[in-house]
Motif scaffolding. Structure first.
Motif, PDB file in Angstrom:
ATOM      1  N   VAL A 135      -3.161  12.856  -2.408  1.00 45.52           N
ATOM      2  CA  VAL A 135      -1.614  12.424  -1.071  1.00 45.52           C
ATOM      3  C   VAL A 135      -1.884  11.369  -0.513  1.00 45.52           C
ATOM      4  CG1 VAL A 135      -1.361  14.066   1.331  1.00 45.52           C
ATOM      5  CG2 VAL A 135      -1.720  16.026  -0.909  1.00 45.52           C
ATOM      6  N   VAL A 136      -2.961  11.052  -0.590  1.00 46.22           N
ATOM      7  CA  VAL A 136      -2.716  10.065   0.321  1.00 46.22           C
ATOM      8  C   VAL A 136      -3.180   8.419  -0.683  1.00 46.22           C
ATOM      9  CG1 VAL A 136      -4.503   8.256   1.579  1.00 46.22           C
ATOM     10  CG2 VAL A 136      -5.060  10.696   1.548  1.00 46.22           C
ATOM     11  N   VAL A 137      -3.341   8.477  -1.799  1.00 48.29           N
ATOM     12  CA  VAL A 137      -2.565   7.125  -2.953  1.00 48.29           C
ATOM     13  C   VAL A 137      -1.077   7.425  -2.700  1.00 48.29           C
ATOM     14  CG1 VAL A 137      -5.126   7.144  -3.617  1.00 48.29           C
ATOM     15  CG2 VAL A 137      -3.797   7.717  -5.122  1.00 48.29           C
ATOM     16  N   LYS A 138      -0.341   8.448  -3.325  1.00 53.87           N
ATOM     17  CA  LYS A 138       0.807   7.678  -3.719  1.00 53.87           C
ATOM     18  C   LYS A 138       1.708   6.799  -2.685  1.00 53.87           C
ATOM     19  CE  LYS A 138       4.955  10.304  -5.435  1.00 53.87           C
ATOM     20  NZ  LYS A 138       5.619  12.817  -5.682  1.00 53.87           N
ATOM     21  N   PRO A 139       2.124   7.214  -1.632  1.00 55.74           N
ATOM     22  CA  PRO A 139       2.613   6.438  -0.499  1.00 55.74           C
ATOM     23  C   PRO A 139       2.140   4.853  -0.748  1.00 55.74           C
ATOM     24  CG  PRO A 139       1.751   8.167   0.570  1.00 55.74           C
ATOM     25  CD  PRO A 139       1.412   8.612  -0.942  1.00 55.74           C
ATOM     26  N   PHE A 140       0.647   5.379  -0.698  1.00 54.58           N
ATOM     27  CA  PHE A 140       0.294   3.927  -0.585  1.00 54.58           C
ATOM     28  C   PHE A 140       0.425   2.939  -1.631  1.00 54.58           C
ATOM     29  CE2 PHE A 140      -2.444   4.900   2.975  1.00 54.58           C
ATOM     30  CZ  PHE A 140      -2.819   3.546   3.423  1.00 54.58           C
ATOM     31  N   LEU A 141       0.675   3.475  -2.982  1.00 56.94           N
ATOM     32  CA  LEU A 141       0.714   3.001  -3.894  1.00 56.94           C
ATOM     33  C   LEU A 141       2.061   2.795  -4.128  1.00 56.94           C
ATOM     34  CD1 LEU A 141      -1.924   4.376  -6.299  1.00 56.94           C
ATOM     35  CD2 LEU A 141      -2.034   2.298  -5.506  1.00 56.94           C
ATOM     36  N   THR A 142       3.204   3.087  -3.533  1.00 61.92           N
ATOM     37  CA  THR A 142       4.473   3.451  -3.790  1.00 61.92           C
ATOM     38  C   THR A 142       5.025   2.360  -3.491  1.00 61.92           C
ATOM     39  OG1 THR A 142       4.584   5.979  -4.489  1.00 61.92           O
ATOM     40  CG2 THR A 142       6.443   4.719  -3.143  1.00 61.92           C
ATOM     41  N   GLU A 143       4.378   2.006  -1.825  1.00 69.21           N
ATOM     42  CA  GLU A 143       4.412  -0.084  -1.365  1.00 69.21           C
ATOM     43  C   GLU A 143       3.962  -1.099  -2.482  1.00 69.21           C
ATOM     44  OE1 GLU A 143       5.775  -0.137   2.177  1.00 69.21           O
ATOM     45  OE2 GLU A 143       5.947   1.829   1.435  1.00 69.21           O
ATOM     46  N   PHE A 144       3.167  -0.871  -2.971  1.00 67.37           N
ATOM     47  CA  PHE A 144       3.168  -1.689  -3.709  1.00 67.37           C
ATOM     48  C   PHE A 144       3.845  -1.586  -5.319  1.00 67.37           C
ATOM     49  CE2 PHE A 144      -1.488  -1.355  -1.738  1.00 67.37           C
ATOM     50  CZ  PHE A 144      -1.002  -2.966  -1.292  1.00 67.37           C
ATOM     51  N   GLY A 145       4.671  -0.945  -4.985  1.00 65.52           N
ATOM     52  CA  GLY A 145       5.856  -0.715  -5.754  1.00 65.52           C
ATOM     53  C   GLY A 145       4.589   0.066  -7.853  1.00 65.52           C
ATOM     54  N   ILE A 146       3.506   0.491  -7.055  1.00 66.39           N
ATOM     55  CA  ILE A 146       3.104   0.954  -8.084  1.00 66.39           C
ATOM     56  C   ILE A 146       2.835   2.745  -9.056  1.00 66.39           C
ATOM     57  CG2 ILE A 146       0.502   1.496  -9.167  1.00 66.39           C
ATOM     58  CD1 ILE A 146      -0.083  -0.990  -7.395  1.00 66.39           C
ATOM     59  N   THR A 147       4.130   3.685  -9.923  1.00 68.35           N
ATOM     60  CA  THR A 147       4.309   4.536 -10.004  1.00 68.35           C
ATOM     61  C   THR A 147       3.584   4.896 -11.126  1.00 68.35           C
ATOM     62  OG1 THR A 147       6.262   4.019 -11.354  1.00 68.35           O
ATOM     63  CG2 THR A 147       6.572   4.153  -9.074  1.00 68.35           C
ATOM     64  N   ASN A 148       2.841   4.330 -11.533  1.00 67.91           N
ATOM     65  CA  ASN A 148       1.751   5.064 -12.293  1.00 67.91           C
ATOM     66  C   ASN A 148       0.413   4.512 -12.287  1.00 67.91           C
ATOM     67  OD1 ASN A 148       1.364   5.647 -15.033  1.00 67.91           O
ATOM     68  ND2 ASN A 148       1.617   5.093 -16.170  1.00 67.91           N
ATOM     69  N   TYR A 149      -0.534   5.565 -11.996  1.00 65.70           N
ATOM     70  CA  TYR A 149      -1.647   5.646 -11.701  1.00 65.70           C
ATOM     71  C   TYR A 149      -2.280   6.589 -12.396  1.00 65.70           C
ATOM     72  CZ  TYR A 149       0.262   8.336  -7.454  1.00 65.70           C
ATOM     73  OH  TYR A 149       0.600   9.089  -7.353  1.00 65.70           O
ATOM     74  N   THR A 150      -1.940   7.037 -13.567  1.00 68.11           N
ATOM     75  CA  THR A 150      -2.446   8.506 -14.251  1.00 68.11           C
ATOM     76  C   THR A 150      -3.854   7.662 -14.816  1.00 68.11           C
ATOM     77  OG1 THR A 150      -0.453   8.902 -14.521  1.00 68.11           O
ATOM     78  CG2 THR A 150      -2.001   9.810 -15.645  1.00 68.11           C
TER      79      THR A 150
END
Length: 652
Positions: free
Chosen positions: A603-618
């Motif tokens: 829940v937490v890392v998704k919006p943070f990584l989206t700010e860095f342009g990272i959508t693939n963090y599987t």
């Protein structure tokens, strides 16, 4: 027998309870000492990134120390609670409250001193290995061994203070209880666990508020709200919501009132209620470690992807665009290395197209870029342009977040320049994700050379930029090692960048800056490697300590659980039934916090990584949670074996 001998014998007789606490304390002292030893190494500041690495080590030491404070305080509190009966007997035998307090302080300081000695001793034995691993992992030169006197003194002083302060604090847990209170403190019948609907709904509201805050625009305020409400909601989840859910589950007689299932669920409600604080701490600790690790690994993954997607290992960014800039020093270096290469020059400026930010470049430069890529070349009349969408798949959400308009063939495009708007017809469109990093724009407008030249007179000089791109087929796209041709040539070019200025003496100021694909990758990798290295050891501490928390609680409840198992075995409870019920209860205590921390991390890392342009963090997510699950599974089987073995001895 002297008083110190009595304290030592108490520790020795309670060795089973103290061993996990002792080993965890030794490990924390050892990590703190290792970080301090690196921080105060006399040669660290002379190395590249040495000062930054030393600062990171200091921050990590503070994190370890703060966590050690809460860990030791919780552990000692658990021990004291389990020894109430022992203190009651001592009181009956004539021991005064002051003597019991003295005994507690002496025991804590004794085990603390042994932990410090063992931790520093282990750190000294592994110091050379730690220094070597640190420098190799971060990509620094090896450091020689030295006698870390300052690190030893700081470690000894810090942890002696820690154990002493906690020893004084824990005296309040004993207070001036009477002997009867101490004797019956752990044997009083427990009240049935109850949950408040109000606090259950409040916990649910906190979790919802944290989720909503993370889905809004991220800033300092929303992050603080999410952190506070998330932590508070997690506590109420364990102390109220989970207990309420079990109470509601017990009402379903068809599913619950079967065999030993009712026994297991009833015991589970007591264990969750009694261990709510411990489960809360374990969840928060694992969640924080997981979030940090996922973010760091995701950034490292993005760095590798940027390297492999970069077709131009060498770029020279010109401040004063010119086709006649002399770059013979780069050419001669590549030729001396026996490398075939192609060079292309691209010039562009930024402008607005119907209120969308775009880059504008001449047709000849665009065709030259396409030629070395093996793509189609274009022709344009005076009133036509080509629109190139430079967004990649990860940037599609920028339509919502940034000004962007995607043009289609036949649309009319309006460029806003200094003297007014310039209209042109879009006769062709293209997609080129490489332009996003080359020109820092989500769209590129290609215009005829004559029109581009006329436009540059209406644009401020410092708005125009140029890039010299070098394509070197022999280097490919795989990430190279330090001994590769790309690494060595990159280092050589970056160390002799001043020669380009010497080749262009007509320029009054520096002509631009050189960047290499490997240099950018290595610089970013070193930054993330430092945090990864620090995070690995902090994560190990969190993992071991969470298992220790669970071990302490199970050991504290062992006497009460043993009496219950003894009584039930008289009524016909078999060993297999006890084993199955206990295994389920221990598994819930061990793996339920992992499950909750996984959900919170996602829940937490998704919006943070989206700010860095990272959508693939599987891959980072699977790596981090796989490591925690593997470690927790190992602890589970070890502690389960010891716990069930102890209970078996109490059966009839």
């Amino acid at each position: 027998m002297s008083f110190p001998q009595f304290a030592f014998n108490n520790i020795r007789r309670n060795g089973r309870a103290y061993i996990a606490f002792f080993l965890s304390s030794v490990f924390m002292v050892m990590i703190f000492f290792a970080y301090a030893m690196f921080t105060y190494h006399p040669y660290v500041k002379e190395l590249p990134m040495g000062a930054t690495t030393a600062t990171g080590m200091q921050v990590a030491s503070v994190i370890v120390y703060v966590f050690a404070f809460f860990f030791v305080m919780y552990s000692i509190s658990a021990f004291l609670k389990s020894r109430n009966k022992e203190f009651g007997i001592l009181t009956i035998l004539g021991a005064e409250p002051g003597q019991i307090r003295k005994l507690i302080v002496m025991e804590n300081m004794l085990i603390g001193s042994l932990s410090i000695i063992a931790g520093i001793g282990g750190g000294m034995l592994l110091s050379k290995l730690f220094l070597m691993l640190t420098t190799r992992f971060i990509g620094m030169d090896d450091l020689p061994f030295y006698f870390p006197l300052k690190a030893i003194l700081i470690t000894v002083g810090a942890f002696l203070l820690l154990f002493f302060c906690i020893s004084l604090f824990t005296l309040f847990l004993i207070g001036n209880k009477r002997a009867l209170e101490l004797l019956t403190g752990t044997s009083k019948p427990k009240k049935e666990p109850k949950a408040s609907w109000f606090f259950s709904l409040l916990g649910l509201a906190f979790l919802t508020a944290g989720f909503v805050a993370l889905r809004s625009e991220l800033n300092g305020g929303t992050i603080l709200i999410a952190a506070v409400t998330g932590i508070a909601g997690t506590y109420f989840f364990y102390s109220q919501l989970s207990v309420l859910a079990i109470r509601l589950l017990k009402r379903n007689r068809k599913r619950v009132w079967h065999g030993t299932r009712l026994l297991g669920i009833s015991e589970m409600s007591y264990k969750i209620k009694d261990n709510a604080r411990m489960l809360f701490m374990v969840t928060v600790v694992i969640a924080i470690a997981s979030m940090s690790a996922v973010v760091i690994l995701s950034l490292d993954q993005q760095n590798r992807e940027q390297f492999t997607n970069n077709d131009f290992p060498i770029q020279y960014n010109a401040y004063e665009p010119s086709d006649r800039l002399d770059l013979t020093s780069i050419d001669s270096t590549l030729e001396a290395a026996g490398l075939d290469y192609q060079q292309v020059y691209l010039e562009y400026f930024w402008a607005d197209a119907d209120q969308s930010a775009v880059s504008v470049m001449p047709l000849s430069h665009y065709n030259r870029f396409n030629a070395i890529q093996g793509k189609k070349e274009y022709q344009l009349d005076a009133e036509s342009v080509i629109f190139v969408d430079s967004r990649n798949d990860k940037d599609q959400d920028q339509i919502k977040r940034n000004r962007f308009r995607n043009y289609a063939k036949g649309d009319t495009l309006t460029l806003i320049l200094g003297t007014g708007p310039v209209q042109a017809k879009v006769t062709a469109t293209g997609i080129e994700p490489r332009f996003a990093t080359l020109f820092y724009a989500t769209g590129v407008v290609v215009v005829p050379d004559e029109k581009y030249k006329a436009m540059t007179h209406e644009v401020k000089e410092n708005y125009i930029s140029g890039k010299y791109l070098y394509q070197i087929p022999a280097w490919g796209h795989a990430v190279p090692d330090r001994q590769s041709s790309e690494a060595m040539v990159s280092d050589q070019l970056l160390s002799s960048v001043d020669s380009i200025q010497n080749d262009n003496p007509s320029n009054d100021k520096y002509s631009g800056y050189l960047s290499t694909r490997y240099g950018d990758f290595e610089r970013y990798r070193q930054g993330t490697a430092l945090f990864t290295f620090l995070g690995v050891f902090i994560g190990l501490i969190f993992s071991i300590s969470s298992a220790s928390f669970l071990y302490f609680r199970l050991h504290t409840d062992l006497e009460a659980d043993g009496k219950m198992v003894h009584s039930l075995s008289k009524m016909g409870l078999s060993f297999q039934e006890m084993k199955r019920s206990s295994t389920i209860q221990i598994a819930v205590l061990f793996f339920f916090p992992i499950l909750i921390s996984i959900i919170e991390t996602l829940v937490v890392v998704k919006p943070f990584l989206t700010e860095f342009g990272i959508t693939n963090y599987t891959v980072p997510v699977l790596t981090v949670f796989g490591a925690f699950l593997l470690a927790q599974t190992f602890y589970f089987f070890v502690i389960r074996s010891r716990y069930i073995s102890s209970l078996r001895k109490m059966m009839v």
